[in-house]
Design an enzyme around this catalytic site. Structure first.
Site, short mmCIF file in Angstrom:
data_model
loop_
_atom_site.label_atom_id
_atom_site.label_comp_id
_atom_site.label_asym_id
_atom_site.label_seq_id
_atom_site.Cartn_x
_atom_site.Cartn_y
_atom_site.Cartn_z
N LYS A 158 38.77 52.87 39.53
CA LYS A 158 40.07 52.56 38.93
C LYS A 158 40.83 53.81 38.50
O LYS A 158 42.04 53.78 38.35
CB LYS A 158 39.90 51.64 37.71
N LYS A 203 45.41 41.43 43.90
CA LYS A 203 46.76 41.41 43.30
C LYS A 203 47.45 42.76 43.45
O LYS A 203 48.68 42.84 43.37
CB LYS A 203 46.70 40.97 41.84
N LYS A 232 40.00 43.34 50.91
CA LYS A 232 39.96 42.11 50.10
C LYS A 232 41.36 41.72 49.67
O LYS A 232 42.17 42.59 49.34
CB LYS A 232 39.15 42.45 48.84
P1 AMP Z 1 40.14 40.18 39.93
O1 AMP Z 1 41.47 39.55 40.22
O2 AMP Z 1 39.79 41.26 40.91
O3 AMP Z 1 39.96 40.57 38.51
O4 AMP Z 1 39.05 39.06 40.23
C1 AMP Z 1 38.86 37.89 39.47
C2 AMP Z 1 37.80 37.03 40.14
O5 AMP Z 1 38.20 36.64 41.45
C3 AMP Z 1 36.45 37.72 40.32
O6 AMP Z 1 35.42 36.76 40.08
C4 AMP Z 1 36.45 38.16 41.77
O7 AMP Z 1 35.15 38.27 42.30
C5 AMP Z 1 37.26 37.06 42.45
N1 AMP Z 1 38.03 37.59 43.58
C6 AMP Z 1 39.07 38.46 43.52
N2 AMP Z 1 39.56 38.73 44.76
C7 AMP Z 1 38.81 38.02 45.63
C8 AMP Z 1 38.82 37.87 47.06
N3 AMP Z 1 39.72 38.48 47.83
N4 AMP Z 1 37.91 37.04 47.63
C9 AMP Z 1 37.01 36.39 46.85
N5 AMP Z 1 36.94 36.49 45.51
C10 AMP Z 1 37.82 37.29 44.90
#
Ligand code: AMP
Length: 332
Positions: free
Chosen positions: A105, A191, A188
């Site tokens: 990060k 956001k 992946k």
């Molecule tokens: P984040 O938005 O990265 O903080 O992720 C929040 C949750 O969503 C976490 O449990 C991640 O593992 C899941 N997550 C985020 N992006 C993906 C993705 N592209 N595919 C599957 N799971 C995701």
């Protein structure tokens, strides 16, 4: 999840919410919207407040049942930062420095601008888990290191101060549920993705979702086959199709054999809209009545605090903190 975006996306839904929805049926599940984590990077106060409600509404709209699971906002339960402070004091600086997510990060901007809060983020996360005597933590692979730190801290505390915490097991969620960016299908869906067309938000209008899927990057071939290495774009669309229809990958491949990419994109668009549209409608309904949403979250916070308070009382007592008014009670 952090309330740091205007909407959750398909990856959050597939990789987290769908699994949480299943887990709440068989476990005493505890879920929260982590606003304390969100402020480790700058947030606009009005936007943070709005996104916290929005995130909670999307949890409920996607099927997290506040009567079945404990659902709350992290900052409503003061034991989280209180326990995090205690855990800070038993974490070695070098140990915290080895967390790869902090390195990732801060790679772009360097550590001079990163907050100390971002550095100690995994320690607050350990508090989130240990307060509830969690046996299992369902997360993606990217969180494995943080859960291992949590286990280490629990074990260390127990050794120094006597049995206090449950050491949680990590449950790595189904890899098939990983969703990729529609424009950059080897990355992946995130956001912070580069192209707005690559991300499907749960609160996108149906026509926008259909359009994004129509414009998804595929390849110059025409064969519809699940092969993430050779055909990442097509494979991502197939994953979305299985997710939205409940079909197996074999059935999905058969549905589009010989048909080219046009019919695939059309069908995936329709299926994803059918899956996501009820969530969008329900979310907007919940946001129309913020008082009721706040009431649900207050009930959740009360249930969470009842558990967290017991754990923190145990921690404070084992550490040797005096109870407020403790001597007076002893003298009586
Ligand atoms: P984040 O938005 O990265 O903080 O992720 C929040 C949750 O969503 C976490 O449990 C991640 O593992 C899941 N997550 C985020 N992006 C993906 C993705 N592209 N595919 C599957 N799971 C995701």
């Amino acid at each position: 999840m952090q309330p740091s975006a205007d909407s959750l996306h398909l990856g959050n839904f597939a990789g987290a919410l769908l699994q949480w929805r299943e887990l709440q049926k068989t476990y005493d599940a505890v879920y929260c919207v982590v606003d304390l984590h969100a402020i480790t990077v700058p947030q606009d106060p009005a936007v943070l407040a709005r996104n916290t409600r929005k995130t909670a509404a999307q949890y409920i709209a996607a099927g997290i049942d506040p009567n079945q699971a404990v659902l709350f906002v992290q900052s409503h339960v003061p034991q989280h930062p209180q326990l995090a402070w205690v855990l800070n004091t038993i974490t070695a600086f070098g140990e915290a420095s080895r967390m790869t997510q902090f390195k990732d990060k801060t790679q772009k901007q360097g550590t001079d601008v990163a907050s100390v809060g971002l550095f100690t983020y995994p320690i607050l996360q350990a508090a989130d888990i240990l307060l509830y005597d969690a046996a299992i933590v369902p997360v993606g692979e990217d969180q494995r290191q943080h859960i291992e730190l949590t286990r280490d801290l629990a074990g260390r505390f127990n050794q120094r101060f006597g049995q206090t915490f449950v050491e949680p097991e990590v449950r790595i969620l189904d890899q098939a549920a990983k969703i990729y960016d529609l424009q950059h299908p080897t990355s992946k869906m995130s956001k912070s993705g580069e192209s707005p067309q690559g991300i499907v938000w749960l609160l996108d209008e149906p026509s926008i979702i259909a359009k994004k899927i129509k414009q998804a990057v595929t390849d110059t071939d025409t064969e519809v086959r699940f092969d993430p290495t050779a055909k990442p774009g097509v494979s991502n669309l197939l994953t979305l199709y299985t997710l939205a229809t409940g079909k197996t990958m074999e059935q999905a491949e058969q549905d589009f054999s010989g048909g080219g990419y046009g019919p695939l994109k059309g069908a995936v668009g329709e299926a994803v809209v059918a899956m996501v549209e009820p969530i969008r409608v329900k979310t907007l309904e919940l946001l129309d009545d913020p008082a009721e949403l706040d009431r649900l979250l207050a009930v959740g916070a009360e249930k969470a605090e009842a558990i967290a308070d017991q754990t923190l009382t145990r921690v404070y007592s084992n550490i040797g903190f005096l109870k407020p008014g403790g001597v007076r009670r002893e003298q009586r």
